[in-house]
Design a protein around this motif. Structure first.
Motif, mmCIF file in Angstrom:
data_model
loop_
_atom_site.group_PDB
_atom_site.id
_atom_site.type_symbol
_atom_site.label_atom_id
_atom_site.label_comp_id
_atom_site.label_asym_id
_atom_site.label_seq_id
_atom_site.Cartn_x
_atom_site.Cartn_y
_atom_site.Cartn_z
ATOM 1 N N ILE A 13 0.838 -1.193 0.000
ATOM 2 C CA ILE A 13 0.000 0.000 0.000
ATOM 3 C C ILE A 13 0.878 1.250 0.000
ATOM 4 O O ILE A 13 2.032 1.182 0.430
ATOM 5 C CB ILE A 13 -0.980 -0.018 1.187
ATOM 6 N N PRO A 14 0.360 2.372 -0.483
ATOM 7 C CA PRO A 14 1.204 3.568 -0.608
ATOM 8 C C PRO A 14 1.585 4.210 0.720
ATOM 9 O O PRO A 14 2.601 4.897 0.802
ATOM 10 C CB PRO A 14 0.360 4.518 -1.459
ATOM 11 N N PHE A 15 0.794 3.996 1.761
ATOM 12 C CA PHE A 15 1.077 4.573 3.077
ATOM 13 C C PHE A 15 0.907 3.495 4.129
ATOM 14 O O PHE A 15 -0.062 2.746 4.104
ATOM 15 C CB PHE A 15 0.123 5.743 3.377
ATOM 16 N N HIS A 16 1.860 3.441 5.064
ATOM 17 C CA HIS A 16 1.758 2.449 6.135
ATOM 18 C C HIS A 16 2.399 2.991 7.403
ATOM 19 O O HIS A 16 3.434 3.659 7.350
ATOM 20 C CB HIS A 16 2.464 1.147 5.738
ATOM 21 N N PRO A 31 3.613 12.791 0.134
ATOM 22 C CA PRO A 31 3.384 12.531 -1.297
ATOM 23 C C PRO A 31 3.409 11.021 -1.569
ATOM 24 O O PRO A 31 3.988 10.247 -0.814
ATOM 25 C CB PRO A 31 4.570 13.216 -1.977
ATOM 26 N N VAL A 32 2.772 10.651 -2.654
ATOM 27 C CA VAL A 32 2.809 9.247 -3.081
ATOM 28 C C VAL A 32 4.186 8.978 -3.666
ATOM 29 O O VAL A 32 4.663 9.721 -4.519
ATOM 30 C CB VAL A 32 1.718 8.956 -4.132
ATOM 31 N N VAL A 33 4.824 7.927 -3.194
ATOM 32 C CA VAL A 33 6.148 7.545 -3.684
ATOM 33 C C VAL A 33 5.980 6.311 -4.570
ATOM 34 O O VAL A 33 5.329 5.338 -4.179
ATOM 35 C CB VAL A 33 7.101 7.237 -2.505
ATOM 36 N N PHE A 34 6.582 6.369 -5.754
ATOM 37 C CA PHE A 34 6.521 5.244 -6.682
ATOM 38 C C PHE A 34 7.855 4.506 -6.661
ATOM 39 O O PHE A 34 8.869 5.066 -7.090
ATOM 40 C CB PHE A 34 6.210 5.732 -8.099
ATOM 41 N N PRO A 35 7.876 3.255 -6.164
ATOM 42 C CA PRO A 35 9.121 2.484 -6.162
ATOM 43 C C PRO A 35 9.657 2.305 -7.585
ATOM 44 O O PRO A 35 8.914 2.402 -8.562
ATOM 45 C CB PRO A 35 8.701 1.131 -5.577
ATOM 46 N N GLU A 36 10.939 2.044 -7.680
ATOM 47 C CA GLU A 36 11.551 1.850 -8.997
ATOM 48 C C GLU A 36 11.121 0.541 -9.650
ATOM 49 O O GLU A 36 11.129 0.426 -10.873
ATOM 50 C CB GLU A 36 13.071 1.905 -8.878
ATOM 51 N N GLN A 37 10.784 -0.438 -8.849
ATOM 52 C CA GLN A 37 10.374 -1.741 -9.378
ATOM 53 C C GLN A 37 8.956 -2.052 -8.933
ATOM 54 O O GLN A 37 8.630 -1.839 -7.775
ATOM 55 C CB GLN A 37 11.322 -2.839 -8.891
ATOM 56 N N SER A 41 4.688 2.929 -16.594
ATOM 57 C CA SER A 41 4.648 4.076 -17.499
ATOM 58 C C SER A 41 4.265 5.350 -16.742
ATOM 59 O O SER A 41 3.664 5.310 -15.659
ATOM 60 C CB SER A 41 3.633 3.823 -18.616
ATOM 61 N N GLU A 42 4.587 6.464 -17.341
ATOM 62 C CA GLU A 42 4.207 7.756 -16.768
ATOM 63 C C GLU A 42 2.686 7.907 -16.758
ATOM 64 O O GLU A 42 2.128 8.540 -15.859
ATOM 65 C CB GLU A 42 4.861 8.902 -17.546
ATOM 66 N N ASP A 43 2.008 7.325 -17.742
ATOM 67 C CA ASP A 43 0.546 7.381 -17.770
ATOM 68 C C ASP A 43 -0.051 6.677 -16.557
ATOM 69 O O ASP A 43 -1.004 7.165 -15.955
ATOM 70 C CB ASP A 43 -0.008 6.733 -19.043
ATOM 71 N N LEU A 44 0.493 5.519 -16.202
ATOM 72 C CA LEU A 44 -0.019 4.798 -15.042
ATOM 73 C C LEU A 44 0.297 5.557 -13.759
ATOM 74 O O LEU A 44 -0.536 5.644 -12.859
ATOM 75 C CB LEU A 44 0.541 3.373 -14.990
ATOM 76 N N LYS A 45 1.488 6.139 -13.665
ATOM 77 C CA LYS A 45 1.821 6.957 -12.491
ATOM 78 C C LYS A 45 0.854 8.131 -12.374
ATOM 79 O O LYS A 45 0.380 8.455 -11.281
ATOM 80 C CB LYS A 45 3.254 7.495 -12.589
#
Length: 88
Positions: A13-16, A31-37, A41-45
């Motif tokens: 989950i994005p926050f824990h 802020p929402v952090v997007f892991p590298e793995q 795509s940028e569209d999905l982010k």
């Protein structure tokens, strides 16, 4: 919806936080952090970010996601439901 999509993509989950008050603070302020793995795509982010917008009046709703078919969001709508039903 955004938390569920984030969890489908990243397996977390994005926050824990173990402390409920600290968790609420993270949800409201961090802020929402997007892991590298896995790489996405940028569209999905963008889609996940808009679904997790801090201001509820600014968040994308499911009907709004469906309307964005011409902007590749239709693919992510399908992706979201495909994984949702695969995990049931």
């Amino acid at each position: 919806m955004g938390v569920t999509l984030y969890a489908f993509v990243y397996g977390q989950i994005p926050f824990h936080d173990d402390n409920v008050m600290a968790l609420y603070s993270k949800i409201q302020n961090d802020p929402v952090v997007f892991p590298e793995q896995p790489p996405i795509s940028e569209d999905l982010k963008d889609l996940i970010s808009r679904m997790l917008h801090k201001d509820p009046s600014q968040r994308l709703t499911l009907p709004e996601v469906k309307v964005r078919q011409n902007n590749n969001y239709y693919y992510y709508y399908y992706y979201y439901y495909y994984y949702y039903y695969m995990l049931l």
